[in-house]
Design a protein around this motif. Structure first.
Motif, PDB file in Angstrom:
ATOM      1  N   ARG A 123       0.959  -1.390   0.187  1.00  0.00           N
ATOM      2  CA  ARG A 123      -0.348   0.030  -0.184  1.00  0.00           C
ATOM      3  C   ARG A 123       0.786   0.919   0.234  1.00  0.00           C
ATOM      4  NH1 ARG A 123      -5.036  -0.054   4.076  1.00  0.00           N
ATOM      5  NH2 ARG A 123      -5.212  -1.205   2.761  1.00  0.00           N
ATOM      6  N   SER A 124       2.008   1.187   0.755  1.00  0.00           N
ATOM      7  CA  SER A 124       3.233   2.237   0.461  1.00  0.00           C
ATOM      8  C   SER A 124       3.520   2.677  -0.174  1.00  0.00           C
ATOM      9  CB  SER A 124       4.179   2.036   1.945  1.00  0.00           C
ATOM     10  OG  SER A 124       4.876   3.668   2.082  1.00  0.00           O
ATOM     11  N   GLU A 125       3.381   1.709  -1.434  1.00  0.00           N
ATOM     12  CA  GLU A 125       4.865   1.317  -2.125  1.00  0.00           C
ATOM     13  C   GLU A 125       3.002   2.131  -3.009  1.00  0.00           C
ATOM     14  OE1 GLU A 125       7.509   0.369  -4.060  1.00  0.00           O
ATOM     15  OE2 GLU A 125       7.923   1.129  -2.004  1.00  0.00           O
TER      16      GLU A 125
ATOM     17  N   GLY B  29       3.628   5.515  -5.569  1.00  0.00           N
ATOM     18  CA  GLY B  29       3.212   5.023  -7.123  1.00  0.00           C
ATOM     19  C   GLY B  29       2.612   6.532  -7.642  1.00  0.00           C
ATOM     20  N   LEU B  30       1.620   6.922  -6.804  1.00  0.00           N
ATOM     21  CA  LEU B  30       0.546   8.000  -6.621  1.00  0.00           C
ATOM     22  C   LEU B  30       0.662   9.231  -6.349  1.00  0.00           C
ATOM     23  CD1 LEU B  30      -2.800   5.773  -5.632  1.00  0.00           C
ATOM     24  CD2 LEU B  30      -1.917   6.496  -7.974  1.00  0.00           C
ATOM     25  N   LEU B  31       1.883   9.332  -5.612  1.00  0.00           N
ATOM     26  CA  LEU B  31       2.440  10.921  -5.540  1.00  0.00           C
ATOM     27  C   LEU B  31       3.449  10.736  -6.941  1.00  0.00           C
ATOM     28  CD1 LEU B  31       2.778  10.907  -2.161  1.00  0.00           C
ATOM     29  CD2 LEU B  31       1.083  12.172  -3.120  1.00  0.00           C
TER      30      LEU B  31
ATOM     31  N   ILE C 183       5.990   1.916 -12.014  1.00  0.00           N
ATOM     32  CA  ILE C 183       6.597   0.451 -11.963  1.00  0.00           C
ATOM     33  C   ILE C 183       5.834   0.379 -10.849  1.00  0.00           C
ATOM     34  CG2 ILE C 183       8.766   0.424 -13.185  1.00  0.00           C
ATOM     35  CD1 ILE C 183       9.999   1.569 -10.158  1.00  0.00           C
ATOM     36  N   ARG C 184       4.799   1.067  -9.671  1.00  0.00           N
ATOM     37  CA  ARG C 184       4.364   0.687  -8.589  1.00  0.00           C
ATOM     38  C   ARG C 184       2.717   0.720  -9.437  1.00  0.00           C
ATOM     39  NH1 ARG C 184       8.372   3.507  -7.437  1.00  0.00           N
ATOM     40  NH2 ARG C 184       9.944   3.431  -5.364  1.00  0.00           N
ATOM     41  N   VAL C 185       2.284   1.478  -9.884  1.00  0.00           N
ATOM     42  CA  VAL C 185       0.880   1.264 -10.316  1.00  0.00           C
ATOM     43  C   VAL C 185       0.668   1.109 -11.627  1.00  0.00           C
ATOM     44  CG1 VAL C 185       0.601   3.201  -8.347  1.00  0.00           C
ATOM     45  CG2 VAL C 185       0.645   3.356 -11.430  1.00  0.00           C
TER      46      VAL C 185
END
Length: 333
Positions: free
Chosen positions: A6-8, A12-14, A238-240
């Motif tokens: 969830r932190s990743e 990613g969203l930020l 790479i995160r979302v």
């Protein structure tokens, strides 16, 4: 740890918001350099982008790809094509912003997903679903309405959309990382750009040396303005999932449109609103269909897949990559 993914995702969203937000607000930056003219700004962008990216690659020591690329003439040719079309895209965009055509430029990036789909059908023989055909048809109707409204085809929008869609198609075949690709493309652009800047200086027409230190610093910052959003985008990709990026992408032309109307005060007569409304309807259909397909379980991996575009990113991707976010898409207005 359960909280780590969830932190990743949040990171990613930020980064995604940061990338698309910077691309959306970049007209404000190009406007600051208006006195330099579009061609000089473009030449500085190409020159300083290479300087910035090369320094970044030296820091992280990522140069192995360069040797491999030099041994592959076909890939080098694709890099040259990518450098050519992105040069056209950058130049037209900068010219549009400093010629009072920010709204028309934003339309180019709204239309871009539809153009990417059209290229997928024409060049890659992709098969579209009925909703995608409806979206493309609605987009064509929008261009017709806008042609009537402008009294001419929206050439700036179409040039931006087709150049960036072509760039995305070439990038799909090139398959290089975002920063590496930018380094290779700007390496090709560097000598012509530097030569033009030296010629301007010799002619006494360079604003880099005549408009003060602040102006010179802004011209040098074009490299950062080009590369930083790309770095953020890579961190997001790479995160979302790409389906999430496919929604975030619309932040860029939306911000550009709002800047054009609210900040630069560009006119929006009724027929232009009607044209934009049709474009937004087409994108709504396209996004709804893509998200619906992304949530559907895959039952036959061998079945043909319709294409999914990421609009401003403009790279053609298979539907099964939408969920995984397995690779960054190069995107730079």
């Amino acid at each position: 740890m359960a909280g780590e993914p969830r932190s990743e995702r949040h990171i990613g969203l930020l980064n995604g918001f940061a990338a698309y937000g910077m691309w959306g607000l970049v007209p404000l930056f190009w406007h600051l350099l208006e006195s330099a003219g579009a061609v000089e700004i473009l030449a500085h962008r190409m020159t300083w982008s290479l300087v910035f990216v090369a320094a970044a690659l030296l820091v992280v020591r990522r140069w192995a790809w360069a040797g491999e690329l030099l041994r592959q003439p076909r890939k080098l040719a694709l890099v040259a094509v990518a450098a050519t079309v992105i040069t056209i895209n950058w130049g037209v965009y900068i010219w549009a912003v400093n010629s009072g055509r920010v709204v028309e430029a934003s339309l180019g990036y709204f239309v871009n997903p539809l153009v990417t789909i059209a290229l997928g059908v024409l060049l890659l023989k992709e098969r579209l679903r009925p909703v995608q055909w409806a979206a493309v048809g609605t987009g064509c109707a929008a261009v017709l309405v806008l042609t009537i409204g402008y009294g001419r085809p929206p050439w700036t929008s179409l040039c931006l959309a087709f150049s960036f869609a072509t760039y995305g198609l070439v990038k799909k075949k090139l398959d290089l990382g975002g920063v590496e690709s930018l380094a290779a493309e700007t390496a090709i652009q560097f000598l012509p750009a530097l030569g033009y800047l030296l010629w301007l200086t010799a002619q006494g027409k360079s604003t880099f040396t005549t408009e003060g230190a602040g102006h010179a610093a802004l011209l040098a910052a074009t490299g950062v303005v080009t590369a930083l959003p790309l770095v953020c985008f890579g961190a997001a990709a790479i995160r979302v999932p790409l389906s999430t990026l496919g929604l975030l992408q619309y932040l860029t032309p939306t911000l550009q449109f709002l800047l054009g109307v609210l900040y630069f005060g560009e006119a929006m007569p009724p027929e232009r609103w009607a044209g934009f409304a049709l474009v937004w309807l087409a994108l709504t259909l396209l996004t709804w269909d893509a998200l619906r397909r992304a949530r559907r379980p895959v039952t036959d991996s061998s079945a043909p897949r319709a294409i999914m575009t990421t609009g401003t990113t403009s790279a053609v991707r298979n539907a099964d990559r939408m969920e995984s976010g397995s690779g960054p898409v190069d995107a730079r207005p």
